[in-house]
Scaffold this motif. Structure first.
Motif, PDB file in Angstrom:
ATOM      1  N   PRO A  59     -11.046  18.543  -3.189  1.00  0.00           N
ATOM      2  CA  PRO A  59      -9.891  18.275  -4.057  1.00  0.00           C
ATOM      3  C   PRO A  59      -9.552  16.789  -4.084  1.00  0.00           C
ATOM      4  O   PRO A  59      -9.968  16.023  -3.211  1.00  0.00           O
ATOM      5  CB  PRO A  59      -8.774  19.085  -3.401  1.00  0.00           C
ATOM      6  N   SER A  60      -8.791  16.393  -5.071  1.00  0.00           N
ATOM      7  CA  SER A  60      -8.361  14.996  -5.161  1.00  0.00           C
ATOM      8  C   SER A  60      -7.483  14.645  -3.964  1.00  0.00           C
ATOM      9  O   SER A  60      -6.889  15.523  -3.322  1.00  0.00           O
ATOM     10  CB  SER A  60      -7.600  14.758  -6.460  1.00  0.00           C
ATOM     11  N   SER A  81      -4.624  13.437  -3.709  1.00  0.00           N
ATOM     12  CA  SER A  81      -3.209  13.829  -3.822  1.00  0.00           C
ATOM     13  C   SER A  81      -2.952  15.237  -3.289  1.00  0.00           C
ATOM     14  O   SER A  81      -1.812  15.589  -2.969  1.00  0.00           O
ATOM     15  CB  SER A  81      -2.759  13.737  -5.285  1.00  0.00           C
ATOM     16  N   GLN A  82      -3.999  16.041  -3.171  1.00  0.00           N
ATOM     17  CA  GLN A  82      -3.835  17.410  -2.675  1.00  0.00           C
ATOM     18  C   GLN A  82      -4.111  17.534  -1.179  1.00  0.00           C
ATOM     19  O   GLN A  82      -3.996  18.616  -0.616  1.00  0.00           O
ATOM     20  CB  GLN A  82      -4.775  18.354  -3.441  1.00  0.00           C
ATOM     21  N   TRP A  83      -4.500  16.446  -0.539  1.00  0.00           N
ATOM     22  CA  TRP A  83      -4.812  16.502   0.891  1.00  0.00           C
ATOM     23  C   TRP A  83      -3.529  16.617   1.710  1.00  0.00           C
ATOM     24  O   TRP A  83      -2.506  15.996   1.395  1.00  0.00           O
ATOM     25  CB  TRP A  83      -5.561  15.246   1.333  1.00  0.00           C
ATOM     26  N   SER A  96      -9.808   9.393 -10.260  1.00  0.00           N
ATOM     27  CA  SER A  96      -8.360   9.581 -10.394  1.00  0.00           C
ATOM     28  C   SER A  96      -7.987  10.413 -11.614  1.00  0.00           C
ATOM     29  O   SER A  96      -6.849  10.874 -11.736  1.00  0.00           O
ATOM     30  CB  SER A  96      -7.667   8.213 -10.472  1.00  0.00           C
ATOM     31  N   ARG A  97      -8.924  10.632 -12.528  1.00  0.00           N
ATOM     32  CA  ARG A  97      -8.619  11.378 -13.753  1.00  0.00           C
ATOM     33  C   ARG A  97      -8.882  12.869 -13.614  1.00  0.00           C
ATOM     34  O   ARG A  97      -8.677  13.630 -14.549  1.00  0.00           O
ATOM     35  CB  ARG A  97      -9.462  10.835 -14.907  1.00  0.00           C
ATOM     36  N   SER A  98      -9.368  13.298 -12.473  1.00  0.00           N
ATOM     37  CA  SER A  98      -9.776  14.694 -12.312  1.00  0.00           C
ATOM     38  C   SER A  98      -9.094  15.318 -11.105  1.00  0.00           C
ATOM     39  O   SER A  98      -8.601  14.624 -10.206  1.00  0.00           O
ATOM     40  CB  SER A  98     -11.301  14.766 -12.145  1.00  0.00           C
ATOM     41  N   SER A  99      -9.070  16.637 -11.103  1.00  0.00           N
ATOM     42  CA  SER A  99      -8.549  17.356  -9.935  1.00  0.00           C
ATOM     43  C   SER A  99      -9.573  17.385  -8.804  1.00  0.00           C
ATOM     44  O   SER A  99      -9.255  17.781  -7.688  1.00  0.00           O
ATOM     45  CB  SER A  99      -8.172  18.785 -10.329  1.00  0.00           C
ATOM     46  N   LYS A 100     -10.793  16.982  -9.112  1.00  0.00           N
ATOM     47  CA  LYS A 100     -11.841  16.898  -8.097  1.00  0.00           C
ATOM     48  C   LYS A 100     -11.873  15.491  -7.511  1.00  0.00           C
ATOM     49  O   LYS A 100     -11.508  14.513  -8.170  1.00  0.00           O
ATOM     50  CB  LYS A 100     -13.208  17.232  -8.699  1.00  0.00           C
ATOM     51  N   ASN A 156     -16.562  20.528  -4.654  1.00  0.00           N
ATOM     52  CA  ASN A 156     -15.269  21.213  -4.667  1.00  0.00           C
ATOM     53  C   ASN A 156     -14.191  20.506  -3.852  1.00  0.00           C
ATOM     54  O   ASN A 156     -13.108  21.068  -3.642  1.00  0.00           O
ATOM     55  CB  ASN A 156     -15.430  22.648  -4.158  1.00  0.00           C
ATOM     56  N   THR A 194     -12.934   7.225  -5.776  1.00  0.00           N
ATOM     57  CA  THR A 194     -12.543   8.575  -6.176  1.00  0.00           C
ATOM     58  C   THR A 194     -12.317   8.623  -7.686  1.00  0.00           C
ATOM     59  O   THR A 194     -12.153   7.594  -8.345  1.00  0.00           O
ATOM     60  CB  THR A 194     -11.256   8.994  -5.455  1.00  0.00           C
TER      61      THR A 194
END
Length: 507
Positions: free
Chosen positions: A17-18, A20-22, A86-90, A15, A84
Motif C-alpha cells: 500500500p501507499s 499514507s496507509q502505513w 504518489s498518484r496511486s493507492s499502490k 500489493n 514511491t
C-alpha cells in the motif's frame, strides 16, 4: 523447520500500500526461519520509508533482507532507493519492477569472486526484462537467488542451514529451472557465466563449511544445467562446482591444504551442441543428428592472487578425462532403426625399437674389469583422445576417452605410477604449456563436428509428421587431477551426471 514453500515475492511488491496507509515505518514479509518457535530468528524481506534529504523531496523507500532476533531487525542486504508512486493507492508503479529485478541480478553478480574473467569487465549491462508472462518467474528467481547468497555469506549459523536447504530445493524445481532458461537468455552468455560463478562460489563455500562440521551434502546437478531446443540446434549448458561432483577414485593419502584449496575453488563449465535436421524420404523420415561442439572448461572461482596466496595456483586443477553422451528418443513407437556414421577405429601404431650393448675393458695395469650395459627403447604413437560411437536399442552413445601417452591406458580409470609422478618430462607435467598438450591452454577441451563422421540417423515412419518428439540426453563427464607443477603423489577422478530433455518437431 524452514518453510519449503516460498511466498510470491512479486505479488507482495505489487500489493504494497501507499505510505499514507502505513501504521509503522516499515512492512515485512516472512521468508523462512530456523524452527517453528516464535523465539527463533527469522529471515524477512522488509520495506522501509527513507527520510527525505529535502523537505520538499518525494518520499523514497528502501528494501532489505533482515534477520530478526526478538523483533530486532539486522539488515543483511539493502537495495537502492526507489521513489514511491504518489498518484496511486499502490506503493510502486509498474515501471519500477524491472529496475528492481536488475538490482537483484546486479547484486548477485557482485558476489562473483573472479571479476576479471567476467563479462562486466567489458562494460556489459544487465538488460531490463519486459513486463510479460515470464516476468514474474524471472523476478522471483532473481530475488530468491540473491537470498541464497545472502544466506550463505551473511546469515547466522542456526538460521543458515534450514533456510539454505529449502532455498536449494526451491531453486532446483521445474518452475525455477524454466525461469533460469528465460533469465539466462536475457542476460547473454558472458553475464550467464558470471551469474553461475557467483552461485557456485557460494555453493563451494557452503559445502566446505558443512564438510568442516563433519556433515555430507550433495548438490543436485539439475540446479546447474539447462537445455534449449531451437532452429535445428540442441544445446545444453552445464555448470557445477568441482567440489560438488562425485569422487570416483583417489589416492589414500589426502592432499595438502594448499593443493586442496586450488582443487576446490574451480568449476566445470560445459556446452554441448548438436545440429539436427529432418529429411523426407519416399517411405520414411530421416532424423539426422550431428556433433556441432562439445566444450568443457575448468575455470577458477577466485582471483589468481588468492589462488597463489592460499593455494598452489590456478594451474593445479582437474582436467577432462572422459565425456560420455547418450541420446534416446523417449517415445519409440515411430522409430524404425538407428545407425551411426563412423566406423570403429583400428588405429595404426608406430613402434621405434632400439637395442644397444656397450662393453669396455680396463687397461692392463689396473684390476681386470669389464663394463657391460644394455638398453632397450620402445615408442608407441597414439592420439591422446579417442572417439567411439555405439548403439544400444534406439539409444546412440558418444564417448571421448583421454589416453595416457606413455602406456595407452584410459586416464579416467587409472592412476599414474610413482615413477611417472617423479618424471619431470611426463605428459601431464606442465600440461597447459606443452606444444603436445591434449587440452586448450586454459585446460579445457573442444571437440568440433568436423572430426566425428556423419552423425547418427534415426529412421522414423511418416506417422510422426506433425508431432513434437522428445529426445533425452544423458551425460557423464569425468574430471581427473594429476599433478601439474606441484610435487605430490595425490591424484583423483570426479564425475558429474546430468539429464535433459530436448524437443524436435517433425514438420
Amino acid at each position: 523447520m524452514a518453510s519449503c514453500c516460498f511466498p510470491d515475492i512479486l505479488c507482495w511488491f505489487q500489493n504494497l500500500p501507499s505510505i499514507s496507509q502505513w501504521k509503522s515505518k516499515s512492512l515485512s514479509l516472512f521468508i523462512c526461519s530456523s524452527s517453528s518457535s516464535s523465539q527463533s530468528p527469522s529471515l524477512n524481506l522488509s520495506v522501509t520509508r527513507a527520510d527525505p534529504v529535502l523537505q520538499s523531496s518525494s518520499p523514497t523507500i528502501v528494501f532489505s533482507i533482515n534477520v530478526e532476533f526478538s523483533l530486532i531487525p539486522v539488515a543483511l542486504w539493502t537495495s537502492k532507493h526507489y521513489k514511491t508512486d504518489s498518484r496511486s493507492s499502490k506503493l510502486l508503479g509498474e515501471e519500477t519492477f524491472p529496475s528492481l529485478s536488475v538490482n537483484f541480478v546486479e547484486d548477485v553478480l557482485h558476489y562473483n569472486g573472479n571479476p576479471c574473467r567476467t563479462g562486466n569487465s567489458y562494460g556489459l549491462r544487465v538488460p531490463k526484462p519486459e513486463l510479460d508472462s515470464n516476468f514474474k518467474e524471472i523476478f522471483n528467481l532473481a530475488f530468491l537467488t540473491l537470498v541464497l547468497l545472502v544466506c550463505i555469506y551473511e546469515a547466522p549459523m542456526d538460521l543458515r542451514s534450514s533456510c539454505l536447504n529449502s532455498l536449494k530445493n526451491h531453486l532446483a524445481n521445474c518452475r525455477s529451472r524454466n525461469a533460469t532458461k528465460v533469465l539466462m537468455k536475457l542476460l547473454g552468455s558472458n553475464l550467464e557465466e558470471q551469474w553461475m560463478r557467483s552461485i557456485n562460489l557460494a555453493i563451494t563455500n557452503w559445502i566446505l563449511e558443512i564438510q568442516a562440521s563433519n556433515h555430507t551434502i550433495r548438490t543436485p546437478s539439475s540446479l546447474f544445467s539447462y537445455s534449449l531446443s531451437t532452429f535445428g540446434l540442441w544445446k545444453v549448458h552445464l555448470y557445477c562446482p568441482v567440489i560438488a561432483m562425485d569422487t570416483v577414485n583417489s589416492t589414500h593419502s589426502p592432499p595438502d591444504e594448499r593443493l586442496l584449496f586450488s582443487l576446490n575453488y574451480h568449476q566445470l563449465e560445459g556446452v554441448i551442441q548438436f545440429n539436427y535436421r529432418v529429411l523426407k524420404q519416399q517411405n520414411w523420415l530421416d532424423v539426422v543428428v550431428n556433433t556441432d561442439n562439445i566444450r568443457c572448461d575448468i575455470t577458477q572461482l577466485v582471483t589468481k592472487a588468492l589462488m597463489e596466496e592460499k593455494g598452489e595456483g590456478a594451474a593445479e586443477k582437474h582436467f577432462p578425462s572422459r565425456i560420455s553422451l547418450q541420446l534416446t528418443p523417449l517415445v519409440q513407437t515411430n522409430i524404425l532403426s538407428v545407425s551411426v556414421g563412423k566406423s570403429s577405429e583400428n588405429p595404426a601404431r608406430e613402434f621405434e625399437y632400439e637395442k644397444a650393448i656397450e662393453a669396455g675393458f680396463e687397461p692392463p695395469n689396473s684390476y681386470l674389469g669389464i663394463k657391460v650395459s644394455a638398453g632397450e627403447t620402445t615408442t608407441v604413437s597414439l592420439k591422446p583422445w579417442k572417439f567411439e560411437e555405439s548403439v544400444h536399442g534406439y539409444s546412440a552413445n558418444f564417448n571421448w576417452f583421454l589416453h595416457d601417452s606413455m602406456d595407452g591406458r584410459e586416464v579416467f580409470s587409472s592412476k599414474p605410477s610413482r615413477f611417472a609422478l617423479l618424471n619431470p618430462k611426463a605428459w601431464f607435467r606442465d600440461r597447459y604449456s606443452s606444444a603436445y598438450r591434449p587440452f586448450t591452454r586454459q585446460g579445457g577441451v573442444i571437440f568440433a563436428g568436423d572430426e566425428y563422421g556423419n552423425g547418427v540417423r534415426w529412421k522414423v515412419d511418416k506417422g510422426a509428421i506433425g508431432r513434437t518428439m522428445e529426445w533425452e540426453i544423458r551425460g557423464w563427464i569425468w574430471l581427473t587431477y594429476w599433478p601439474n607443477k606441484h610435487k605430490t603423489f595425490y591424484s583423483e577422478t570426479r564425475r558429474l551426471e546430468f539429464r535433459e530433455v530436448l524437443n524436435l518437431t517433425i514438420a
